[in-house]
Design an enzyme around this catalytic site. Structure first.
Site, PDB file in Angstrom:
ATOM      1  N   ARG A  72     -59.364 -24.063  62.090  1.00  0.00           N
ATOM      2  CA  ARG A  72     -60.093 -23.877  63.486  1.00  0.00           C
ATOM      3  C   ARG A  72     -60.247 -25.021  64.193  1.00  0.00           C
ATOM      4  O   ARG A  72     -60.238 -25.173  65.277  1.00  0.00           O
ATOM      5  CB  ARG A  72     -61.475 -23.020  63.204  1.00  0.00           C
ATOM      6  CG  ARG A  72     -61.912 -22.488  64.224  1.00  0.00           C
ATOM      7  CD  ARG A  72     -63.418 -22.211  64.464  1.00  0.00           C
ATOM      8  NE  ARG A  72     -63.961 -21.769  62.822  1.00  0.00           N
ATOM      9  CZ  ARG A  72     -65.180 -21.859  62.510  1.00  0.00           C
ATOM     10  NH1 ARG A  72     -66.248 -22.034  63.460  1.00  0.00           N
ATOM     11  NH2 ARG A  72     -65.659 -21.431  61.277  1.00  0.00           N
TER      12      ARG A  72
ATOM     13  N   TYR B 199     -56.673 -82.345  69.760  1.00  0.00           N
ATOM     14  CA  TYR B 199     -56.769 -81.671  68.181  1.00  0.00           C
ATOM     15  C   TYR B 199     -55.129 -81.199  68.149  1.00  0.00           C
ATOM     16  O   TYR B 199     -54.736 -80.687  68.928  1.00  0.00           O
ATOM     17  CB  TYR B 199     -57.669 -80.467  68.416  1.00  0.00           C
ATOM     18  CG  TYR B 199     -57.432 -79.771  67.405  1.00  0.00           C
ATOM     19  CD1 TYR B 199     -58.069 -80.047  65.769  1.00  0.00           C
ATOM     20  CD2 TYR B 199     -56.602 -78.480  67.191  1.00  0.00           C
ATOM     21  CE1 TYR B 199     -57.577 -79.493  64.825  1.00  0.00           C
ATOM     22  CE2 TYR B 199     -56.545 -77.620  66.080  1.00  0.00           C
ATOM     23  CZ  TYR B 199     -56.900 -78.347  64.888  1.00  0.00           C
ATOM     24  OH  TYR B 199     -56.858 -77.369  63.562  1.00  0.00           O
TER      25      TYR B 199
ATOM     26  N   ASN C 278     -49.834 -71.196  64.393  1.00  0.00           N
ATOM     27  CA  ASN C 278     -51.289 -70.997  64.773  1.00  0.00           C
ATOM     28  C   ASN C 278     -51.303 -69.577  65.630  1.00  0.00           C
ATOM     29  O   ASN C 278     -51.561 -69.925  67.063  1.00  0.00           O
ATOM     30  CB  ASN C 278     -51.833 -72.288  65.214  1.00  0.00           C
ATOM     31  CG  ASN C 278     -53.405 -72.082  65.469  1.00  0.00           C
ATOM     32  OD1 ASN C 278     -54.033 -72.704  66.237  1.00  0.00           O
ATOM     33  ND2 ASN C 278     -54.016 -71.446  64.728  1.00  0.00           N
TER      34      ASN C 278
ATOM     35  N   GLY D 202     -58.216 -78.617  60.907  1.00  0.00           N
ATOM     36  CA  GLY D 202     -59.546 -78.073  60.648  1.00  0.00           C
ATOM     37  C   GLY D 202     -60.496 -79.226  60.367  1.00  0.00           C
ATOM     38  O   GLY D 202     -60.829 -79.788  61.389  1.00  0.00           O
TER      39      GLY D 202
END
Length: 508
Positions: free
Chosen positions: A282, A54, A196, A61
């Site tokens: 406080r 890939y 990426n 994609g």
């Protein structure tokens, strides 16, 4: 020459600030160089062998099943960059761009990205010579990395896009030529390796987290000045109270309050004037302390992320593996930066309520809106309006971005983090908070003028004197935005904190 050496594992938030804001130079360690070369060698071997991997020999994609031939890999990587560079909006400030470049270089130096050393060195050379790509703020969904903004960074490496160089906005080609930096031609995996990752959202959020952590000291100083102006009760800051509910931030804030107020003759003890203060005085340790703890959590997340490999696929050269995973997903930082925005917003929420107590005669016992001739003069009426507007805006901005997700890439990327929006919102909230705190210190100084300045603690007297160097006591109405801007500079530059620490030592 000041140098930060990067190896992908030991970068600190302080290092990031030095490079982003102080222009420290950057160099790779020998160990990082060796890892980068080893990773690249495996990529070359797999490409030569025709492996289907890939982003190296496939599309991206939804196109991950489309195999790309070896002779098309250069075109594939260039197309990735030019197609992804479609950001919109204002450009990021140069300090953010420098942080982005550093973080991307540091991630690549871990040796899991498969980039050539020469390409990584080009990115570092741009950083060292001050070639700062124009990166639009908007366009990342914070999932497949910050693809869009990082592509704008890479365009300049190719001689495309635009950059700031020596104060001028130039074409990418002209900027690289003037800086005498060779442009690159990307080959297999390199375009994906460069874009990426989560470095844009992390850079924006990291700088905001650094500033937020420093701002907590100023918030304590502002609260202490207001406490003196209103004769606040110091018993609530007693160590015993904090130890029975031992949240770290609460303990530290209470210690700071007592240290800042030490020696004051304007504060009171329980029962001397009243039995209890309102919550905004406080409960300062509980409110400021909770924000401190949240900010510390974010800083811890940042420290992990800036030394992480966040691209896909990852190259594990020692195991001769290439694994597709999801380290580019920005969710860990999106959650953190949404939390940062909420935590910082609370510092302004409580500050604005203290401002209201100062200007409201029913709660302060002081002249209405802190001016002698009220009616003829409006005094500090409208600064409280401004603080209220900023606080209300922060409440809108504090809505988390990470709970939204819009699928991208034809539903292949079906959950995204929107982390860049989380980071940008936290930065915007922080800017609003600094303005609110600026209004508080200006207002508390005016309130102190109706009491006895000589009764102030040494620390608050030092702060008061510095404010009065910049902003005179308001006797009659004048243009006040100029005064607010001066106090904002005291806040944003951390100068007021430095002055107090010179008087009493370092605050926590």
């Amino acid at each position: 020459m000041s140098i930060i050496y990067i190896d992908g594992n030991s970068l600190t938030l302080e290092d990031l600030v030095k490079v982003a804001r102080e222009n420290y130079k950057v160099e790779l360690t020998k160990e990082a160089i060796a890892r980068v070369n080893k990773s690249r060698a495996l990529v070359d071997e797999f490409v030569d062998g025709g492996e289907v991997i890939y982003g190296i020999t496939t599309g991206f994609g939804l196109f991950s099943d489309v195999v790309i031939s070896k002779d098309q890999t250069k075109e594939l990587q260039k197309n990735l960059i030019v197609s992804d560079a479609c950001g919109v909006g204002n450009p990021y400030p140069e300090e953010v761009v420098r942080a982005v470049m550093l973080l991307r270089a540091n991630a690549l130096s871990k040796g899991y990205s498969g980039i050539r050393l020469s390409v990584l060195n080009t990115l570092i050379e741009m950083l060292n010579k001050g070639v700062h790509p124009i990166i639009p703020e908007k366009g990342s969904v914070g999932a497949s990395g910050d693809l869009c903004p990082l592509a704008h960074m890479v365009l300049v490496m190719l001689g495309e896009g635009e950059a700031i160089y020596q104060g001028k906005r130039l074409s990418g080609k002209d900027a690289m030529d003037k800086a005498k930096i060779d442009k690159v031609e990307l080959i297999s995996k390199e375009g994906l390796a460069l874009i990426n990752g989560t470095q844009v959202l992390t850079a924006v959020g990291a700088l905001a987290a650094y500033d937020a952590k420093k701002l907590t000291k100023l918030a304590d100083i502002a609260a202490a000045m207001t406490a003196e102006a209103l004769n606040g009760i110091v018993d609530a800051y007693d160590e015993k109270v904090q130890q029975v509910r031992p949240h770290n931030g609460q303990i530290i804030c209470a210690q700071n309050m007592l240290k800042i107020l030490n020696g004051s003759k304007s504060t009171s003890r329980q029962g001397e004037i009243r039995v209890q203060d309102a919550y905004t005085l406080r409960c300062v340790p509980q409110i400021h302390g909770a924000s401190r703890d949240a900010i510390d959590y974010v800083v811890d997340r940042v420290s992990t992320e800036i030394n992480s490999a966040t691209d896909n696929p990852l190259i594990f050269a020692d195991d001769r593996q290439v694994i597709s995973g999801g380290n580019f997903h920005g969710q860990p930082m999106a959650l953190a930066f949404d939390f940062l925005g909420i935590a910082v917003a609370e510092l302004a929420n409580v500050s604005e309520r203290r401002i209201d107590r100062l200007v409201n005669p029913s709660s302060s016992g002081l002249p209405a809106f802190l001016v002698k001739n009220g009616g003829l003069n409006c005094g500090f009426m409208i600064p409280q309006y401004v603080a209220a507007a900023l606080v209300s805006e922060n409440k809108v901005l504090a809505h988390p971005a990470c709970v939204d997700s819009i699928p991208t890439s034809a539903n292949q990327e079906d959950h995204v983090s929107m982390g860049s929006i989380s980071a940008r919102k936290s930065r915007e909230i922080l800017n609003n908070v600094m303005n609110v705190l600026a209004i508080e210190i200006m207002t508390s100084a005016q309130a102190i003028d109706f009491g006895a300045v000589e009764k102030l603690a040494p620390a608050t007297r030092a702060a008061y004197d510095k404010i009065r160097e910049e902003v005179a006591t308001l006797e009659n109405d004048r243009i006040m935005y100029l005064d607010i801007n001066k106090c904002f500079k005291l806040v944003s530059s951390h100068k007021l904190v430095e002055i107090v620490e010179e008087e009493i030592g370092e605050l926590k």
